[in-house]
Motif scaffolding. Sequence first.
Motif, PDB file in Angstrom:
ATOM      1  N   GLN A 306       0.839  -1.191   0.000  1.00 40.59           N
ATOM      2  CA  GLN A 306       0.000   0.000   0.000  1.00 40.59           C
ATOM      3  C   GLN A 306       0.879   1.248   0.000  1.00 40.59           C
ATOM      4  OE1 GLN A 306      -3.169  -0.797  -0.351  1.00 40.59           O
ATOM      5  NE2 GLN A 306      -3.463   1.365  -0.830  1.00 40.59           N
ATOM      6  N   PRO A 315      -4.258   6.978  -2.527  1.00 40.81           N
ATOM      7  CA  PRO A 315      -3.797   5.621  -2.241  1.00 40.81           C
ATOM      8  C   PRO A 315      -3.661   4.810  -3.524  1.00 40.81           C
ATOM      9  CG  PRO A 315      -5.696   6.188  -0.887  1.00 40.81           C
ATOM     10  CD  PRO A 315      -5.554   7.261  -1.902  1.00 40.81           C
ATOM     11  N   GLU A 317      -1.879   0.776  -5.015  1.00 39.97           N
ATOM     12  CA  GLU A 317      -1.181  -0.452  -4.664  1.00 39.97           C
ATOM     13  C   GLU A 317       0.062  -0.579  -5.544  1.00 39.97           C
ATOM     14  OE1 GLU A 317      -3.166  -4.355  -4.838  1.00 39.97           O
ATOM     15  OE2 GLU A 317      -3.490  -3.996  -2.685  1.00 39.97           O
TER      16      GLU A 317
ATOM     17  N   SER B 261       3.216   0.302   5.341  1.00 34.14           N
ATOM     18  CA  SER B 261       2.466   0.917   4.242  1.00 34.14           C
ATOM     19  C   SER B 261       2.541   2.424   4.363  1.00 34.14           C
ATOM     20  CB  SER B 261       0.987   0.497   4.303  1.00 34.14           C
ATOM     21  OG  SER B 261       0.865  -0.893   4.107  1.00 34.14           O
TER      22      SER B 261
END
Lengths: 370, 370, 370, 370
Positions: A306, A315, A317, B261
């Motif tokens: 993340q 955000p 991935e 993250s």
Amino acid sequence: MFGESHGCCVGVMVEGVPPGLKVSEDYINSELARRRPGKRFTTARRETDKVEVLSGVYMGYTTGAPITMIIRNIDVDSSFYEEVVRFMPRPGHADLPSRLRSMGFEDYRGGGPFSGRLTAGLVAAGAIAKKILEEYGISVFAYVKKLGSVNCHLEEPLPMSSRELKRLVDERDSSPFYCPDKNATERMTQEVAAKLREGGSIGGQVEVLAFNVPPGLGEPLGDSLDGDIAKALFSIPGVKAVEFGSGIKLAEMTGKEARDSIVVKEGRLRVEPGHGGGVLGGLSTGSTIRVTATLKPTSSIPIPQQTIDWRGIEPVELRSWGRHDPTIVIRATPAAEAAVAIILADHLLRWMPYRIAHYYRLEAGANESS
Amino acid sequence: MFGESHGCCVGVMVEGVPPGLKVSEDYINSELARRRPGKRFTTARRETDKVEVLSGVYMGYTTGAPITMIIRNIDVDSSFYEEVVRFMPRPGHADLPSRLRSMGFEDYRGGGPFSGRLTAGLVAAGAIAKKILEEYGISVFAYVKKLGSVNCHLEEPLPMSSRELKRLVDERDSSPFYCPDKNATERMTQEVAAKLREGGSIGGQVEVLAFNVPPGLGEPLGDSLDGDIAKALFSIPGVKAVEFGSGIKLAEMTGKEARDSIVVKEGRLRVEPGHGGGVLGGLSTGSTIRVTATLKPTSSIPIPQQTIDWRGIEPVELRSWGRHDPTIVIRATPAAEAAVAIILADHLLRWMPYRIAHYYRLEAGANESS
Amino acid sequence: MFGESHGCCVGVMVEGVPPGLKVSEDYINSELARRRPGKRFTTARRETDKVEVLSGVYMGYTTGAPITMIIRNIDVDSSFYEEVVRFMPRPGHADLPSRLRSMGFEDYRGGGPFSGRLTAGLVAAGAIAKKILEEYGISVFAYVKKLGSVNCHLEEPLPMSSRELKRLVDERDSSPFYCPDKNATERMTQEVAAKLREGGSIGGQVEVLAFNVPPGLGEPLGDSLDGDIAKALFSIPGVKAVEFGSGIKLAEMTGKEARDSIVVKEGRLRVEPGHGGGVLGGLSTGSTIRVTATLKPTSSIPIPQQTIDWRGIEPVELRSWGRHDPTIVIRATPAAEAAVAIILADHLLRWMPYRIAHYYRLEAGANESS
Amino acid sequence: MFGESHGCCVGVMVEGVPPGLKVSEDYINSELARRRPGKRFTTARRETDKVEVLSGVYMGYTTGAPITMIIRNIDVDSSFYEEVVRFMPRPGHADLPSRLRSMGFEDYRGGGPFSGRLTAGLVAAGAIAKKILEEYGISVFAYVKKLGSVNCHLEEPLPMSSRELKRLVDERDSSPFYCPDKNATERMTQEVAAKLREGGSIGGQVEVLAFNVPPGLGEPLGDSLDGDIAKALFSIPGVKAVEFGSGIKLAEMTGKEARDSIVVKEGRLRVEPGHGGGVLGGLSTGSTIRVTATLKPTSSIPIPQQTIDWRGIEPVELRSWGRHDPTIVIRATPAAEAAVAIILADHLLRWMPYRIAHYYRLEAGANESS
């Protein structure tokens, strides 16, 4: 140190080196070879790692002027960084704080100046430092003490002669894990491979031993020997803990359990068994220095992570990754050895020559007056 | 820092402090009070610990000139040192290497410059550093994370507001062990006393948290933020290990287990859960910095110890000891807090004002051209 | 700085440079061109002096990481040094003390690290420093103030605008003596040539002016601005004196004659007429900084010189000499400009951003509360 | 150095001092006495100038730990500063840039940290440095070379033995002008008084000689010996020029006129006649070091001066002044001597012990193998 992972080179400038030390590029290359990737369990990147000594060495000897050394970067492929890392900082790497520190002007290719590649400069400087230590009979030895859950056990007693040390070095260098313990090496081969399949990468520990260090190195109230060693070790990417002697085990020990004694052994004062790791009050005690650095598992692993995308601060991935070592513990070993050698040489030069000159002068005076 | 345990004073000279910070002797004394012995579980030595600010402060504000502060030593009794330590170095203390470093001219009284007493100077300097951090909204908080086998648990989530932090500070200060966890404090009271009877003294751990540190503090390839913090912590007598984030636990973890993250939380970028302890690549990440120092048990315990007598360099049993803390963990807490504050303030001043001035200028330029 | 005159290169490593400065190799080369020999009255040695930026710059901008730059040495002929200087130290050069410092391991070729060639590194670093100064509107200007007995007179008043300064720079650069005074340039052409025939080489003075320096740069009680500038100027081979403002003339002046006044001029506070040279108490005053460096005549001249032969430590006459500049004053001009720029940039970064950020914050606070 | 003119004290912290040097407060006080005002031609302020050694000395010897020394300020009258200087910066003093540097928080009383009073700390540190130099047979000697238009002539040849030097010191100390030349002293008494009546204050020059300095002290490419000496001299308030050897006279000399020779004299290599002042290429040559500092006339004189009033930033005439020396040249003499001693001791400790230890080891090796 200077340089970037995917720039033209990495390098180091070393000041304060005494004149007259025998230093060849071959010698430095042999030290660099110990951190070279391309061995098993290390990155796929090919590096020949040949040093160029730019200054401070003439006709094979140091001159006393600053020594600058560079190691060219070759086999560089920045496409992953230019396509991905430029927009998506990798968690676990310096990408995020580096961009903010550099106000957007960072060199993100291969981690820029934050790459483990930079330890090549550290190792080159360490090679010079070892020449200084050699003059005083001091040896530094690093090995992989722990890889994942597998511990490497050094045989006690520790080597007392240079012949014994030589044997230990050979054992270490014959292990692909820099682990001078055959059983442990075998277990590492099996268990570590399994762990890597499971978790992508693995952490561990490097222990550095320094033999025959004279007592009294270190400055009170400032540049303590352990403080300087710790600082140097933390400059190796991935180091997250530094312990001297019995380290964090001392937290649960009582004074009775943790006490050392001062004894005379082979004509020298020793602090034994050495819970303090050869350092007391920031000064070397004359006993073997033992310091352990813990390295985290490599952060680049083939598992989605993340993060955010700089374009929009949203955000995202991260699903790709560059070439990397499945563990950085092995390659950190020569770097840790170099870091300790540099600090010892630095502290040695601060006062040992003064003490020696003083002693000789006293003796000369005594002879004269007799 | 300068001074000796049984000399006239201990002190510190602080350079590079900006002008205009409000600093009073009362304020510094309140910080010093936190390390003052005389509380339970600390040495019997009485110290009033009143600072004298010798320079660099005028009319209650810093002037930008060097600040020198001293704390007078009173209630000094050197008889034990003059009768015993002068001839018999205490194992576990710096007596042995200190004599060799000083070629016989060391001040051995009370450990001289190697005494924990010297951390008074550190705390005074830390008080100044906190004023710098305050300007930028940064807070530093240290507490006893472990005393012997008893762990202190901080409630998660960590405090997000200054009100929450204030409550945490109050909880810590109400514990004789600087432990903001009532259950742990109770267990410490019992178990620790038992351990002390059994083993004379006890070790432990101090954790330091730094909240609201901007990302990007630290220098690549040299003065890393974690390296400098570690060095400062090792200047506290008795510290034998320093860990960031998950510390030595990372040795046994895989990359999958240890991964962080990057997330956006309350408008700020955070690295979570924070195995790296708020530092990556030697730079602050913008998340809370977590660093733990392990302290060994006090070495002076009422148990005979093996040492040598300088008069003849022969083995001897040391059967007496001076006044001492049964544990140094408690008193090391404010020192560790100060050490981290000093390093953060130092790194903050290196580039944050530049970044801020740059940002304002860009903005001013933007307004102008619009 | 590092490197040797006849080694592979000379270079410099610059730390503490902010990110985001536009820096190209072309720009640095244009600065280096100003010290390049091959012009009239300078050495016959050909040097192309092309910089290689090894680190710290990415995509044309500084990254905030250390910047290392090298300039390769080409057209090197060491035969004179290997056949003569190796055995016979040249008086007036560093050959003698260099050998003793290096315990016989010095690089004597072309003066090794003591050669004027090393100022190429200084000029490269100065090029970076000027980019920092530019951000704050500061300009540095050096010129040959005196060559032998010929003085160069700058027209008063000094340039107040960047346009006026540009004109002055052009005038200087059109003179083969870096002297922005046509009459003086003409007299230099005649008299200097005569002097050279007569005495082999000639000394002179370089004056450096720094315009628009904000007041208050410099540290009290240590790193004074004038002390740091003087130290940097003495690092240029051949500099034997440094004067600020009215310099040694002040020795014979009374307080009445030497007094300055504080006046408001074009909205700025000025100290006039400026006997102090723009520095008082080690701090910049806000007025133009004026500093003069005196350079000795080149020591290598075609006249027999008395020295010793290392083989036997016996007197000998040195009757040959290498290639050399008949005067080093001209080539020292860009080096002196660079030296002052570096020190100003260093001191500027210490507190100016803090002061600016503080001011903006106060203003922001004022707006907010209104 | 630290402290303020009208604060509680001035002082200095000295690091890197070897252990075992005999140092008493009486000794340091005797050095301080040489700069004490109250003598003729110096300020009316009474100062007893007794040092307090706070740390680093035990039982009369240095311990190798940092030495901090303070000198209390007594007989302080700040009324002039609080009533006048607070609002009206004195031209020729640091008042103006100091206020801007300190953003309004400066200590303006007596010049704060910019006062000549601070040189007391320099002299105290110099006293320690001289003890280091003494071990190596090095002597430093400063005297007033010029006061206004009167020159002091040292007899040639310079003293070659410590007995001759002792005589020179006595001659200097018997002169109220620190001038070891009876005729010059007499002329100073007359002419200087006249000049003072006429112009309020007078400038001059201090020359510092260092005898028996070993060749090769100084670092190439950075910390040159002359650069460091110059920087230290510029830290003395009022110094506006520093010259080595023939200094600015070299600007008008040809290479033929300025050339030196290397000769063997009493078994030592000498560079003569010494136009370079004992320094070549930033290294000591082994010949006597000669460096001259020019001091401006005191800026505080009883003549109206033009300045501004901070309240309104408007022009105003300054018509009053504090207590001051009519010349600072005399009091600067011990400070200049101390400054040179400190730099020489610092550079001496960098490599001389190494060279000595190396030489002894070679010799020991030679004996062993024979």
